[in-house]
Design a protein around this motif. Structure first.
Motif, PDB file in Angstrom:
ATOM      1  N   ARG A 282       0.750  -1.089  -0.121  1.00 31.87           N
ATOM      2  CA  ARG A 282       0.015   0.002   0.088  1.00 31.87           C
ATOM      3  C   ARG A 282       0.567   1.213  -0.075  1.00 31.87           C
ATOM      4  O   ARG A 282       0.274   2.311  -0.317  1.00 31.87           O
ATOM      5  N   THR A 283       2.014   1.143   0.353  1.00 32.07           N
ATOM      6  CA  THR A 283       2.892   2.476   0.503  1.00 32.07           C
ATOM      7  C   THR A 283       4.122   2.118  -0.325  1.00 32.07           C
ATOM      8  O   THR A 283       5.013   3.243  -0.452  1.00 32.07           O
ATOM      9  N   MET A 284       4.003   1.319  -1.239  1.00 32.58           N
ATOM     10  CA  MET A 284       5.122   1.233  -2.141  1.00 32.58           C
ATOM     11  C   MET A 284       5.310   2.412  -3.208  1.00 32.58           C
ATOM     12  O   MET A 284       6.731   2.716  -3.426  1.00 32.58           O
ATOM     13  N   ALA A 285       4.226   2.776  -3.478  1.00 34.56           N
ATOM     14  CA  ALA A 285       4.629   4.102  -4.645  1.00 34.56           C
ATOM     15  C   ALA A 285       5.298   5.227  -3.900  1.00 34.56           C
ATOM     16  O   ALA A 285       6.441   5.899  -4.658  1.00 34.56           O
ATOM     17  N   VAL A 286       4.860   5.646  -2.827  1.00 32.87           N
ATOM     18  CA  VAL A 286       5.780   6.685  -2.123  1.00 32.87           C
ATOM     19  C   VAL A 286       7.092   6.232  -1.576  1.00 32.87           C
ATOM     20  O   VAL A 286       7.898   6.991  -1.627  1.00 32.87           O
ATOM     21  N   ARG A 287       7.334   5.116  -1.216  1.00 35.57           N
ATOM     22  CA  ARG A 287       8.468   4.314  -0.569  1.00 35.57           C
ATOM     23  C   ARG A 287       9.573   4.674  -1.899  1.00 35.57           C
ATOM     24  O   ARG A 287      10.656   4.970  -1.948  1.00 35.57           O
ATOM     25  N   LEU A 288       9.047   4.039  -3.123  1.00 35.54           N
ATOM     26  CA  LEU A 288       9.954   3.771  -4.299  1.00 35.54           C
ATOM     27  C   LEU A 288      10.253   5.280  -4.772  1.00 35.54           C
ATOM     28  O   LEU A 288      11.286   5.542  -5.163  1.00 35.54           O
ATOM     29  N   ALA A 289       9.414   6.362  -4.611  1.00 26.09           N
ATOM     30  CA  ALA A 289       9.583   7.371  -5.049  1.00 26.09           C
ATOM     31  C   ALA A 289      10.829   8.038  -4.367  1.00 26.09           C
ATOM     32  O   ALA A 289      11.667   8.739  -4.679  1.00 26.09           O
ATOM     33  N   HIS A 290      10.750   7.805  -2.740  1.00 28.20           N
ATOM     34  CA  HIS A 290      11.830   8.260  -2.003  1.00 28.20           C
ATOM     35  C   HIS A 290      13.244   7.583  -2.279  1.00 28.20           C
ATOM     36  O   HIS A 290      14.118   8.291  -2.679  1.00 28.20           O
ATOM     37  N   HIS A 291      13.226   6.300  -2.352  1.00 26.24           N
ATOM     38  CA  HIS A 291      14.324   5.605  -2.649  1.00 26.24           C
ATOM     39  C   HIS A 291      14.896   5.966  -3.983  1.00 26.24           C
ATOM     40  O   HIS A 291      16.244   6.331  -4.022  1.00 26.24           O
ATOM     41  N   GLN A 292      14.075   6.409  -4.997  1.00 26.35           N
ATOM     42  CA  GLN A 292      14.606   6.743  -6.173  1.00 26.35           C
ATOM     43  C   GLN A 292      15.196   7.859  -6.487  1.00 26.35           C
ATOM     44  O   GLN A 292      16.413   8.229  -6.578  1.00 26.35           O
ATOM     45  N   ALA A 293      14.611   9.049  -5.754  1.00 31.93           N
ATOM     46  CA  ALA A 293      15.206  10.539  -5.682  1.00 31.93           C
ATOM     47  C   ALA A 293      16.460  10.356  -4.810  1.00 31.93           C
ATOM     48  O   ALA A 293      17.449  10.933  -5.124  1.00 31.93           O
ATOM     49  N   SER A 294      16.546   9.886  -3.622  1.00 33.28           N
ATOM     50  CA  SER A 294      17.631   9.880  -2.523  1.00 33.28           C
ATOM     51  C   SER A 294      18.663   9.052  -3.311  1.00 33.28           C
ATOM     52  O   SER A 294      20.036   9.422  -3.217  1.00 33.28           O
ATOM     53  N   ALA A 295      18.533   7.889  -3.847  1.00 38.21           N
ATOM     54  CA  ALA A 295      19.549   6.768  -4.380  1.00 38.21           C
ATOM     55  C   ALA A 295      20.216   7.823  -5.611  1.00 38.21           C
ATOM     56  O   ALA A 295      21.426   7.875  -5.858  1.00 38.21           O
ATOM     57  N   LEU A 296      19.121   8.662  -6.575  1.00 46.20           N
ATOM     58  CA  LEU A 296      20.003   9.237  -7.569  1.00 46.20           C
ATOM     59  C   LEU A 296      20.910  10.392  -7.269  1.00 46.20           C
ATOM     60  O   LEU A 296      22.027  10.586  -7.594  1.00 46.20           O
ATOM     61  N   LYS A 297      20.503  10.975  -6.136  1.00 48.02           N
ATOM     62  CA  LYS A 297      21.178  12.239  -5.519  1.00 48.02           C
ATOM     63  C   LYS A 297      22.552  11.681  -4.881  1.00 48.02           C
ATOM     64  O   LYS A 297      23.589  12.281  -5.529  1.00 48.02           O
ATOM     65  N   GLU A 399      16.282   7.119   4.924  1.00 46.60           N
ATOM     66  CA  GLU A 399      16.831   8.348   5.833  1.00 46.60           C
ATOM     67  C   GLU A 399      16.980   9.535   4.794  1.00 46.60           C
ATOM     68  O   GLU A 399      16.932   9.706   3.922  1.00 46.60           O
ATOM     69  N   ASP A 400      17.246  10.537   5.628  1.00 46.31           N
ATOM     70  CA  ASP A 400      17.616  12.096   5.093  1.00 46.31           C
ATOM     71  C   ASP A 400      18.988  11.622   4.257  1.00 46.31           C
ATOM     72  O   ASP A 400      19.986  11.197   4.696  1.00 46.31           O
ATOM     73  N   SER A 401      18.736  11.990   2.774  1.00 42.78           N
ATOM     74  CA  SER A 401      20.168  11.849   2.050  1.00 42.78           C
ATOM     75  C   SER A 401      21.212  12.473   2.564  1.00 42.78           C
ATOM     76  O   SER A 401      22.283  12.083   2.427  1.00 42.78           O
ATOM     77  N   LEU A 408      28.845   8.583   3.872  1.00 43.59           N
ATOM     78  CA  LEU A 408      29.835   8.050   3.025  1.00 43.59           C
ATOM     79  C   LEU A 408      31.326   8.917   2.667  1.00 43.59           C
ATOM     80  O   LEU A 408      32.123   8.587   2.244  1.00 43.59           O
ATOM     81  N   ALA A 409      30.858  10.101   2.848  1.00 42.47           N
ATOM     82  CA  ALA A 409      32.260  11.065   2.836  1.00 42.47           C
ATOM     83  C   ALA A 409      33.253  10.747   3.756  1.00 42.47           C
ATOM     84  O   ALA A 409      34.322  10.611   3.222  1.00 42.47           O
ATOM     85  N   ALA A 410      32.803  10.426   4.861  1.00 41.56           N
ATOM     86  CA  ALA A 410      33.854  10.028   5.869  1.00 41.56           C
ATOM     87  C   ALA A 410      34.266   8.749   5.577  1.00 41.56           C
ATOM     88  O   ALA A 410      35.288   8.222   5.775  1.00 41.56           O
TER      89      ALA A 410
END
Ligand code: PLP
Length: 420
Positions: A282-297, A399-401, A408-410
């Motif tokens: 039921r929440t997959m569309a909103v989760r996927l949108a966040h995964h997508q945007a954050s992973a791409l950034k 999480e917050d990107s 990851l920088a560290a």
């Protein structure tokens, strides 16, 4: 009792088109987020609550011997018959997954993604047949081909995931099926699924696709011509890293054989797990949108770092098959790899071991970020990936990107310090 959930359409699953019809029966497509919210929630299955309840049962009871015989004597799809055939909790999730793949006929559930892959392959292949399997396949899929399938007289040839229409040259007299995984879940090559499907159809060969990375929201496998679309629902459908679950969604010519094979193998998913799958969906569309945007950034940020040689993410131009990705996919997800510049095992471990927001562990698709070392060269036989250094695979969670980027920088500084 056995009559209660009889399928008005003669035991045929309801096609994905049903939801797109308005009250006058006109065809009006609905959006993906709407579809994941509404799919599979037949009133007779939800019984007055929002999500289908957990329907625990092995035995189903009948009023008379006549009813019992009538239930067993017919097609038992979507009929209360015996626990192994499921009940409304499982049927609801299966129907929801069918509705997400326009053109599909039915979906069957399995206790894991690997179990789904096994049932799909066994429904298609017989002794003496040959399977063409992408060299980028998930390792347990490879092991199934070279172990179980080989033992039953089925041979496998591995192909270059970038082969495209060239697959036609590999199709021989005994070739019965082509198994794709696009993108590959370690190295992320995007396959030309329509070209492979066209070559397969011309020779009567069945196509299977492991669609776990994109999910049906970002790659409509059946619409692209695939016969059997497989998901490790353990990943984005469940979405919370707490259930093992798999599915196979099939076209009209393939679903009966798939069902027969699954029934004969005794495959059944517990209603609790199916319920958690529905809840996640039921929440997959909103989760996927966040995964997508954050992973791409994060992928784009990694590309600019001197310690990183390449980022293997289908939405980036440097990824093999990127042109096919932009042509065929509706979006990306949260899983990708990056290649480090030089260094060895110790330097890579220094990067991963000190991460604060990334867990070190297998699987992906949950709300939390993960990082693992991957060594794709160890598995390949048809192609040899050539990387400038060790490879790290990231699952970007919810999480917050900016926190993940700082982490990851560290990590890259620790990597550079050990590498020298
Ligand atoms: C995890 C995974 C599977 C297997 O799923 P399980 O539920 O873990 O058995 C299959 N294919 C891909 C691409 C996966 O990542």
């Amino acid at each position: 009792m056995g009559r209660r959930f009889d399928d008005a359409e003669g035991n045929r699953p309801v096609s994905a088109d049903r939801l797109d019809d308005d009250h006058e029966g006109n065809h009006k497509p609905i959006g993906d987020a709407t579809r994941v919210v509404t799919a599979g929630r037949r009133p007779e299955w939800t019984q007055g609550v929002v999500n289908p309840p957990v329907w625990r049962a092995s035995t189903h009871l009948y009023d008379t011997v006549g009813d019992l015989r009538a239930a067993g004597g017919r097609d038992t799809h979507h009929r209360l018959f015996y626990g192994r055939r499921g009940a409304p909790t499982q049927w609801s999730l299966a129907e929801a997954l069918t509705e997400l793949e326009p053109g599909a006929e039915a979906t069957f559930l399995y206790p894991s993604g690997v179990a789904a892959i096994a049932a799909a392959l066994l429904s298609v292949l017989s002794p003496g047949d040959e399977l063409l399997l992408t060299d980028s396949a998930y390792d347990p899929t490879r092991s199934m081909a070279t172990g179980l399938l080989k033992r039953f007289g089925i041979s496998t040839r591995f192909y270059d995931p970038l082969i495209g229409a060239g697959i036609a040259d590999l199709i021989g007299e005994r070739t019965r099926a082509i198994f794709m995984e696009s993108p590959g879940s370690l190295t992320f090559e995007v396959q030309d699924v329509p070209a492979i499907v066209a070559a397969a159809k011309a020779r009567g060969v069945t196509t299977l696709l492991d669609n776990t990375w994109a999910t049906p929201l970002h790659f409509r496998a059946i619409e692209q011509g695939v016969d059997l679309s497989i998901l490790a629902c353990t990943k984005y459908i469940v979405g919370h890293s707490d259930v093992m679950l798999g599915s196979v969604t099939a076209t009209a010519p393939h679903w009966r054989k798939l069902r027969e094979t699954s029934f004969q193998l005794g495959q059944v998913v517990s209603p609790d797990d199916a319920w958690l799958g529905s809840r996640g969906l039921r929440t997959m569309a909103v989760r996927l949108a966040h995964h997508q945007a954050s992973a791409l950034k994060i992928a784009q940020w990694l590309e600019g770092r001197p310690e990183v040689d390449r980022v293997l993410h289908p939405a980036l131009p440097s990824c093999p098959g990127h042109g096919i990705f932009t042509r065929d996919f509706r979006g990306s997800s949260g899983l990708f790899s990056f290649v480090l510049v030089g260094g060895g095992e110790a330097a890579r471990s220094a990067l991963i071991d000190g991460l604060r927001h990334f867990g070190i562990g297998y699987s992906w698709g949950g709300f939390e970020s993960l990082a693992i070392p991957v060594d794709p060269g160890n598995y390949r036989t048809a192609t040899r990936p050539d990387f400038a250094g060790p490879v790290v695979r990231l699952q970007i969670g919810l999480e917050d990107s900016d926190d993940l980027i700082a982490d990851l920088a560290a990590g890259l500084e620790r990597f550079a310090a050990v590498r020298g």
